[in-house]
Design an enzyme around this catalytic site. Sequence first.
Site, PDB file in Angstrom:
ATOM      1  N   HIS A  54      -0.540  -3.729  -9.113  1.00  0.00           N
ATOM      2  CA  HIS A  54      -1.443  -4.012  -7.994  1.00  0.00           C
ATOM      3  C   HIS A  54      -2.758  -3.270  -8.207  1.00  0.00           C
ATOM      4  CE1 HIS A  54       2.050  -4.915  -5.212  1.00  0.00           C
ATOM      5  NE2 HIS A  54       2.651  -4.099  -6.049  1.00  0.00           N
ATOM      6  N   THR A  56      -5.527  -1.206  -5.574  1.00  0.00           N
ATOM      7  CA  THR A  56      -5.422  -0.631  -4.222  1.00  0.00           C
ATOM      8  C   THR A  56      -6.444  -1.195  -3.240  1.00  0.00           C
ATOM      9  OG1 THR A  56      -6.897   1.108  -4.951  1.00  0.00           O
ATOM     10  CG2 THR A  56      -4.525   1.586  -5.034  1.00  0.00           C
ATOM     11  N   GLU A 121       0.489   0.940  -8.319  1.00  0.00           N
ATOM     12  CA  GLU A 121      -0.831   0.666  -7.746  1.00  0.00           C
ATOM     13  C   GLU A 121      -1.888   1.346  -8.601  1.00  0.00           C
ATOM     14  OE1 GLU A 121      -2.093  -0.966  -5.065  1.00  0.00           O
ATOM     15  OE2 GLU A 121      -0.368  -1.370  -3.763  1.00  0.00           O
TER      16      GLU A 121
HETATM   17 ZN   LIG Z   1      -0.758  -5.706  -4.173  1.00  0.00          ZN
END
Ligand SMILES: [Zn+2]
Length: 283
Positions: A54, A56, A121
């Site tokens: 991901h 952030t 993340e």
């Molecule tokens: Zn995400």
Amino acid sequence: MYFEKIAHQHHINYIKHIDNEVTQYKVLPFQDPDRNHFDERNISSGRIQFLIFHYTELNFNDTCEVFTNNAVQNRVSAHYVIPENSYEYVRFVSLDQRAWHAGVSSFASHQNLNDTSIGIEVVNAGLDLQDNIQKWQPFDVIQIDLCGKIAQHVVKCYGIKPQYVLGHSDIAPTRKKDPGPLFPWGYLYKKYGIGAWLDEDEMDAAAIQKKYHPKCSLPSCLDVDFFTAQLQVYGYSVNSHNYLDCLMAFKAHFCENGLNQRISKQLTYDDMFWIWALNSKYA
Ligand SMILES: [Zn+2]
């Protein structure tokens, strides 16, 4: 050192470990249960099979705050957070617990991937305004190298398949765009052997045919039905409602990866080739 200041400010306790100049901080459970952003994995969902990346959209400080605040609703977290330009990272959630990073998600007939995944993340602003134009913000090499090293550890530990190392947008294409087209999947594959990708000598149909003997051949012209069926074989939960989102998630991950531009909404022959080649190699 960067995290130590933030930890002090937010009353976060941690264990520090330095290995090869990389500092890992493991956040310790809080006494206030609302500040613990994790729960137990649902055993019936099966073992850990996915690694999800991901960005952030928040800076490191705000991410640390959001992952440890005592908000009663919408609490989120990930196992790892990797700050910008720093040889340090933080493990917020122990790998055997369930972090809350994936939300409503599915891939390869698995639902709600928080149960069966590890989440990383990467601190990055995502699609951000620059000179009044929205642009994807680049990741820095240090954080990507940390991603590679952490991913190697996680993949080895749980025996995660290359095609199950994914971005949030691959598993929730209608809701999410992270980690975006500038997340360097090809670099992670070439340098760290992480994720699914095509080698230099696999970039044309004849080479794929010869090397993998695929069950179906690549159509000679654009074919939306073929592409959709192949996306499904690969694992995307594609249907007539989310086709465009899946197409764009696929482009961001593979054939338009590395291009700092809006992802096109048109199916191209490159998309057709990549999904067919990836299925020939991995499915
Ligand atoms: Zn995400």
